[in-house]
Enzyme design. Structure first.
Site, PDB file in Angstrom:
ATOM      1  N   THR A 229      -8.854   6.277  -0.982  1.00  0.00           N
ATOM      2  CA  THR A 229      -9.858   6.114  -1.245  1.00  0.00           C
ATOM      3  C   THR A 229     -10.971   7.193  -0.787  1.00  0.00           C
ATOM      4  O   THR A 229     -11.982   7.111  -1.225  1.00  0.00           O
ATOM      5  CB  THR A 229     -10.234   4.650  -0.528  1.00  0.00           C
ATOM      6  OG1 THR A 229     -10.042   4.778   1.057  1.00  0.00           O
ATOM      7  CG2 THR A 229      -9.736   3.547  -0.959  1.00  0.00           C
TER       8      THR A 229
ATOM      9  N   LYS B 160      -8.462  13.325   5.671  1.00  0.00           N
ATOM     10  CA  LYS B 160      -7.307  11.852   5.605  1.00  0.00           C
ATOM     11  C   LYS B 160      -6.311  12.021   6.680  1.00  0.00           C
ATOM     12  O   LYS B 160      -6.411  12.972   7.477  1.00  0.00           O
ATOM     13  CB  LYS B 160      -6.649  12.068   4.192  1.00  0.00           C
ATOM     14  CG  LYS B 160      -6.079  13.185   3.890  1.00  0.00           C
ATOM     15  CD  LYS B 160      -5.481  13.450   2.529  1.00  0.00           C
ATOM     16  CE  LYS B 160      -6.441  13.589   1.562  1.00  0.00           C
ATOM     17  NZ  LYS B 160      -6.993  12.549   0.906  1.00  0.00           N
ATOM     18  N   ARG B 161      -5.931  10.788   6.930  1.00  0.00           N
ATOM     19  CA  ARG B 161      -4.747  10.762   7.745  1.00  0.00           C
ATOM     20  C   ARG B 161      -3.672  11.976   7.579  1.00  0.00           C
ATOM     21  O   ARG B 161      -3.386  12.470   6.495  1.00  0.00           O
ATOM     22  CB  ARG B 161      -4.167   9.688   7.777  1.00  0.00           C
ATOM     23  CG  ARG B 161      -2.921   9.112   8.598  1.00  0.00           C
ATOM     24  CD  ARG B 161      -2.442   7.628   8.753  1.00  0.00           C
ATOM     25  NE  ARG B 161      -2.037   7.531   7.482  1.00  0.00           N
ATOM     26  CZ  ARG B 161      -0.786   7.439   6.930  1.00  0.00           C
ATOM     27  NH1 ARG B 161       0.037   7.843   7.646  1.00  0.00           N
ATOM     28  NH2 ARG B 161      -0.698   6.919   5.590  1.00  0.00           N
TER      29      ARG B 161
ATOM     30  N   LYS C 289     -14.645   8.228  -2.436  1.00  0.00           N
ATOM     31  CA  LYS C 289     -15.925   8.394  -1.561  1.00  0.00           C
ATOM     32  C   LYS C 289     -16.496   9.721  -2.004  1.00  0.00           C
ATOM     33  O   LYS C 289     -17.733   9.705  -2.095  1.00  0.00           O
ATOM     34  CB  LYS C 289     -15.750   8.341  -0.376  1.00  0.00           C
ATOM     35  CG  LYS C 289     -15.163   6.779   0.166  1.00  0.00           C
ATOM     36  CD  LYS C 289     -14.650   6.847   1.799  1.00  0.00           C
ATOM     37  CE  LYS C 289     -14.004   5.751   1.821  1.00  0.00           C
ATOM     38  NZ  LYS C 289     -13.032   5.794   2.982  1.00  0.00           N
TER      39      LYS C 289
ATOM     40  N   LYS D  49       0.796  14.001   2.474  1.00  0.00           N
ATOM     41  CA  LYS D  49      -0.742  14.440   1.974  1.00  0.00           C
ATOM     42  C   LYS D  49      -0.887  15.854   1.769  1.00  0.00           C
ATOM     43  O   LYS D  49      -1.612  16.242   1.126  1.00  0.00           O
ATOM     44  CB  LYS D  49      -1.510  13.706   2.905  1.00  0.00           C
ATOM     45  CG  LYS D  49      -1.632  12.179   2.850  1.00  0.00           C
ATOM     46  CD  LYS D  49      -2.521  11.665   3.914  1.00  0.00           C
ATOM     47  CE  LYS D  49      -2.416  10.150   3.785  1.00  0.00           C
ATOM     48  NZ  LYS D  49      -2.994   9.661   2.595  1.00  0.00           N
TER      49      LYS D  49
ATOM     50  N   HIS E 221       0.837  -1.354  -0.149  1.00  0.00           N
ATOM     51  CA  HIS E 221      -0.012   0.161   0.048  1.00  0.00           C
ATOM     52  C   HIS E 221       0.979   1.082   0.063  1.00  0.00           C
ATOM     53  O   HIS E 221       0.239   2.194   0.165  1.00  0.00           O
ATOM     54  CB  HIS E 221      -1.093   0.013   1.193  1.00  0.00           C
ATOM     55  CG  HIS E 221      -2.140  -0.999   0.909  1.00  0.00           C
ATOM     56  ND1 HIS E 221      -3.387  -0.657   0.602  1.00  0.00           N
ATOM     57  CD2 HIS E 221      -2.100  -2.146   1.590  1.00  0.00           C
ATOM     58  CE1 HIS E 221      -4.131  -1.750   0.518  1.00  0.00           C
ATOM     59  NE2 HIS E 221      -3.498  -2.733   1.287  1.00  0.00           N
TER      60      HIS E 221
END
Length: 835
Positions: A665, A557-558, A669, A563, A365
Site C-alpha cells: 500500500t 517499508k518493513r 500512497k 522487499k 496477506h
C-alpha cells in the site's frame, strides 16, 4: 438508559467552541487558563473535538439499534491509526475553529499537534490497511466494529546506535489518551491451560467443560472512528489485560518479598505489553499464541453480546454477523466460536459448524510459506486444550470428506489436513481459516491468482467459489488531505470542491491540466515545499542535511529480505564506485531515503539496517560525492513520518521480487501523491502500471513466472557476480571492509546470503535495475516539465486505489452488508444500548 446533557457540545461557532474549551479545561483537566500547561491545552482541545464525535457516535448507535442491520466485525492484531488530532478536527469540520481558538489562547498549533501521540497499535502495511478500511467503512455509513489489542508499549521505538537498530519502549500512553473511552466495568474473563471434562447433559458426545488453570481479565476501551462527510462514527474496541486482586499476594508483600508479591500480576499484564513479542524463545512464542486467543476470546463474547441485544435465534447469526479475519493472527476465532456455541450456549455441533462457516471470511496477506502460521500441537494443547479437541474433531470430519472425494490421494489429504504431521505435529492456521470461512480473498490481482495456484491451491480446486480478490486501497483523507495539504488544496482549487475526497476517480479530471504550463509550475512548487518539510525532519532526526533540489528516491517499508532493500543499497554502492573511479562522472543528484523497522528477532534484517547505515556514513562524508548522492535512514518510521515521505517523494521504490509481495500500500500512497514508481511486476504494482500507464512507471526485473523458472533452472548467484563487473565491484567493496572500518567480517553473513543462495534473486535483477535507473529514471528527471507531467498523471490515475473502492468491493462481494445512514437528529430511544 437515555441521558440528555444540559446542553450539547456540538456548536460550530467560534464562541461556542471557545466556551466548550473553557468548560473542558475546568471540568476535565481541573485547571485554569492562567495555569494551564501545553499538555493541558492539548488535552482540552482534543476532548473538545472528541465531544463532537461522541455526539455523532451516540446517534450512530441509535440508528444501528433501530435498523438492526448486519454488522461487519473486523479482527486484526494491528491498527496503525496515525495521529488523531488533525484528522478528527478535519472530520468534524472544526479545524479552522481549533486554529483560531489556539491562536487566541497563546499556544502554538504546531506545539499542540506535536503532543498528539501516535497510538502504538501496529507496525506495517497490515495495520495501516486495517485503519484505512475502518475509515472507509465509516465514510460509507457501513455498520462496523474493529477489534484489536491495546498494546501498552506498541511494537517499539526505533533508534540507531553505531548504525545498529536499538528497540526502545513506545510509551505512547504515558500522558493518557484523550481519544479513548475506557470501560473497566465491562471486563471479560479469558482462560488458559487447565483441562476439559465431559459435559453432564451432552446428548451428542460433542460438548465439554473447559476448566482453565489460569484466568486473565480483559478490560475494554474504545476509540471513535469517524467517517468523512457523514454523521457516522463507528468504534475500534481494544482489549487490555488486567490482573485480578487475587494476583497480588499481600502476605508476601508484607514479608518484604515485593517482586514475588506482584509476580502473578505482572505475568497476567505482560499479555498486552507489546505487539508481536519476540518469538526467538519458547516463552515468547507461547506469549504470541496467548495474545491471539486473548483477542478473539474477548471479541467474540462482545460480538455475541451485541447480537443478542435484538436477536435470539442462533440460526440468524450469519445473517446479522460477518467476521473478517485480517490474516492468520485471529484465526483462533473459528474454534472459539464453536466452543462458545456448543459448550456455553448448547447449540448442536453440526448447526454450530454450519453457523461458523457462514460467519467468517479470511484475508490472506502473504504468499510466503513461512508467514502462514503454524503452532506446535504440544504447546497448543497445553495452552488451549478444548480448542485442540475441537480442531481434531473438525479435522477428522474434514479428512473423511476428502478421502471420499479423493480416494487414495494421500499426499493431497496430508497437505490439506489442519494438522501437519512431520517433522513436528503443528496446527496449520491458514488451513483452518480456509476450511472455517465462506470466503478467502487476496489483496491484489497477482497475489490472489498465485494464492489460488500455489499457496492454497488444493483448497482453491476444492472450493473455487470461495476464492476472491479485493485489491487493497488507502484512505485519500489520511494520505492526501492530511499528509499533503498543499497538493490537496491545489487539487480542490482545480476541481472546484472537495467531493473528490469521497469520489477519488474524480482525480481523472486533473489529466486535462497535465500539459498546462502554469499548473505544472504550481504542482512542482508544491512538491518542492514538501521536500523542504522532509529535509527539515531529516535534519532534526538524523543530523543529515539533504538537498531539496535532488531526486528524492524513497524506499520506506518493513525491513524484510523479500522487499530487497539490499538491491537498493547495491545501487547506492554502484553509483558511489562510479564516482570514486571517475570523480567527473555524470550522476543524477539523488537523495536515497530509507525508512523501516526490523522485527527484534529478525537478525538478518537488523544486519541489513546496520549495513545501510554504514554505507550511508561513508558516502555522506566523502567530499568526492558531495552534491551527487546522499543516503538517509529515517529512524522510527511510522504513519506520521510516512505522511511527510509520501508528500515529498519523487521516486517510489517497489522492488520486491515478483510473486512475493501481497499488494503493497506504500506504492499506492506514493503514486497518489505524484511519485513515479520504480518497480517489478509484483503485488499491486501491476495494477498501478496498468492504470497510470507504462510510460509513467519504471519497470524492471523478472516476472513471477520467470522467477520460478530461474530458480528451477539451477540459479547460480555467483555466476551473475562474476559476469557483471559493476556488481562484482559493489559486492567486493562491501566485503573489503571499506564501509566497516576495515572489518572484513562485519557484513560477511549478508554477503554470503546473496552470493551462496540469494533466495530473492537480488543478483538476477541487479543489472535490469541499474539500467532502469541509468536509462529511464535519470533521463526523465533531467526534463523537469516531463517529470512533472508524469507526476500529475500518477496522481490523476490513482483514483482506483482508494480504500473506499476496496470496502465497496468487500461489502458487495463478501460481507453483503448495507449502509445505515445516520440522520442529523434521531429521536432518543430509551432502549438503545450504551456502548
Amino acid at each position: 438508559m437515555s441521558i440528555r446533557s444540559e446542553r450539547d457540545r456540538t456548536g460550530n461557532s467560534l464562541a461556542e467552541f471557545q466556551r466548550d474549551l473553557a468548560d473542558n479545561l475546568c471540568y476535565e483537566r481541573g485547571t485554569t487558563a492562567e495555569s494551564a500547561s501545553a499538555q493541558d491545552a492539548y488535552w482540552t482541545l482534543a476532548v473538545t473535538i472528541r465531544d463532537r464525535l461522541a455526539d455523532r457516535r451516540a446517534r450512530t448507535a441509535r440508528a444501528n439499534y433501530l435498523a438492526n442491520p448486519k454488522f461487519v466485525y473486523y479482527l486484526s492484531a494491528e491498527y496503525m491509526l496515525g495521529r488523531q488530532l488533525r484528522q478528527n478536527a478535519v472530520y468534524t469540520g472544526t479545524d479552522a475553529l481549533a486554529r483560531q481558538a489556539i491562536a487566541a489562547s497563546g499556544f502554538s498549533a504546531w506545539d499542540l499537534e506535536s503532543l498528539d501521540v501516535e497510538p502504538g497499535l501496529g507496525n506495517g502495511g497490515l495495520g495501516r490497511l486495517a485503519a484505512c478500511l475502518l475509515d472507509s467503512l465509516a465514510t460509507l455509513d457501513m455498520p462496523a466494529v474493529g477489534y484489536g489489542i491495546r498494546y501498552e508499549f506498541g511494537i517499539f521505538k526505533q533508534a540507531f546506535e553505531d548504525g545498529y537498530q536499538v528497540e526502545q519502549p513506545d510509551d505512547w500512553t504515558f500522558y493518557g489518551n484523550p481519544w479513548e473511552f475506557p470501560a473497566p466495568d465491562d471486563l471479560q474473563v479469558v482462560g488458559f491451560y487447565g483441562h476439559t471434562e465431559p459435559a453432564d447433559d451432552d446428548q451428542e458426545g460433542r460438548r465439554a467443560r473447559w476448566v482453565p488453570a489460569e484466568t486473565v481479565r480483559a478490560e475494554p476501551s474504545h476509540m471513535l472512528v469517524p467517517g468523512y462527510g457523514t454523521e457516522t462514527v463507528n468504534i475500534l474496541r481494544l482489549w487490555r489485560a488486567r490482573a485480578g486482586h487475587e494476583s497480588f499476594d499481600l502476605d508476601l508483600f508484607n514479608a518484604g518479598r515485593y517482586a514475588e508479591a506482584v509476580e502473578a500480576q505482572m505475568r497476567s499484564e505482560n499479555l498486552t505489553k507489546v505487539l508481536y513479542p519476540s518469538d526467538s524463545t519458547e516463552a515468547g512464542r507461547e506469549l504470541r499464541l496467548k495474545q491471539q486467543y486473548f483477542l478473539v476470546s474477548c471479541s467474540l463474547r462482545d460480538i455475541i453480546r451485541r447480537f443478542r441485544f435484538r436477536n435470539s435465534d442462533w440460526e440468524t447469526f450469519p445473517g446479522k454477523v460477518v467476521i473478517q479475519l485480517n490474516d492468520t493472527h485471529p484465526v483462533l476465532a473459528i474454534p472459539e466460536l464453536m466452543r462458545l456455541l456448543v459448550d456455553e450456549n448448547g447449540v448442536g455441533w453440526d448447526q454450530a459448524w454450519s453457523i461458523t462457516r457462514r460467519t467468517f471470511a479470511y484475508t490472506c496477506h502473504t504468499l510466503l510459506p513461512e508467514a502462514l502460521e503454524t503452532w506446535p500441537v504440544t504447546m497448543f494443547g497445553r495452552l488451549l486444550p478444548r480448542h485442540l479437541e475441537i480442531i481434531y474433531a473438525l479435522n477428522k470430519s474434514f479428512l473423511a470428506d476428502l478421502r471420499a472425494r479423493f480416494p487414495g490421494d494421500d499426499e493431497r489429504i496430508a497437505r490439506m489436513s489442519l494438522i501437519q504431521e512431520a517433522p513436528e505435529r503443528r496446527v496449520r492456521m491458514a488451513n483452518l481459516a480456509t476450511v472455517g470461512s465462506f470466503a478467502v480473498n487476496g489483496v491484489a490481482e497477482l497475489q490472489s491468482r498465485l494464492l489460488a495456484q500455489t499457496t492454497l491451491r488444493d483448497f482453491a480446486k476444492l472450493w473455487p467459489e470461495k476464492f476472491l480478490n479485493e485489491t487493497n486501497g488507502v484512505s485519500p483523507r489520511r494520505f492526501l488531505r492530511l499528509a499533503n495539504p498543499r497538493l490537496s488544496g491545489l487539487i480542490t482549487a482545480r476541481l472546484g470542491d472537495q467531493r473528490w475526497l469521497t469520489d477519488l476517480e474524480r482525480l481523472r479530471e486533473l489529466e486535462a491540466f497535465a500539459d498546462d504550463e502554469e499548473f505544472r509550475a504550481r504542482w512542482h512548487e508544491v512538491k518542492r515545499q514538501n521536500k523542504l518539510d522532509l529535509a527539515f525532519h531529516a535534519l532534526g532526526s538524523t543530523g543529515i542535511t539533504i538537498d531539496p533540489a535532488s531526486l528524492f528516491d524513497v524506499m520506506v517499508k518493513r525491513l524484510h529480505e523479500y522487499k530487497r532493500q539490499l538491491l537498493k543499497l547495491l545501487h547506492v554502492v554502484t553509483v558511489y564506485n562510479r564516482i570514486k573511479t571517475n570523480p567527473a562522472a555524470a550522476v543524477t543528484p539523488c537523495t536515497v531515503i530509507f525508512g523501516a523497522k526490523a522485527a527484534p528477532g529478525y537478525h538478518e534484517a537488523k544486519r541489513i539496517i546496520k549495513l545501510i547505515n554504514s554505507v550511508a556514513a561513508v558516502v555522506n562524508a566523502d567530499p568526492d560525492v558531495a552534491g551527487r548522492i546522499k543516503v538517509v535512514f529515517l529512524p522510527d518510521y511510522n504513519v506520521s513520518v510516512a505522511e511527510l515521505v509520501v508528500a515529498a517523494g519523487n521516486v517510489s521504490e517497489q522492488i520486491s521480487l515478483a510473486g512475493k509481495e501481497a499488494s503493497g500500500t506504500g506504492n499506492m500512497k506514493l503514486a497518489l501523491n505524484g511519485a513515479v514508481t520504480v518497480g517489478t511486476l509484483d503485488g499491486a504494482n501491476i495494477e498501478i502500471r496498468d492504470r497510470v500507464g507504462a510510460g509513467n512507471f519504471f519497470l524492471f526485473g523478472v516476472t513471477a513466472e520467470q522467477a520460478v523458472a530461474v530458480r528451477q533452472g539451477g540459479y547460480s548467484p555467483r555466476a551473475y557476480y562474476e559476469d557483471d563487473a559493476e556488481l562484482k565491484a559493489a559486492i567486493d567493496a562491501l566485503a573489503s571492509g571499506a564501509f566497516s572500518g576495515g572489518d572484513r567480517e562485519a557484513f560477511k553473513p549478508v554477503i554470503s546470503s546473496i552470493l551462496d543462495w540469494d533466495e530473492y534473486l537480488v543478483l538476477a535483477d541487479y543489472r535490469s535495475y541499474i539500467d532502469c535507473h541509468d536509462r529511464a529514471v535519470g533521463k526523465a528527471w533531467a526534463d523537469e516539465d516531463q517529470w512533472t507531467r508524469m507526476s500529475i498523471l500518477n496522481t490523476a490515475r490513482s483514483g482506483y486505489f482508494s480504500s473506499d473502492r476496496t470496502v465497496r468491493g468487500y461489502c458487495r462481494n463478501i460481507w453483503h452488508i448495507e449502509p445505515v445512514p445516520v440522520p442529523a437528529k434521531v429521536a432518543a430511544d430509551p432502549e438503545a444500548p450504551d456502548e
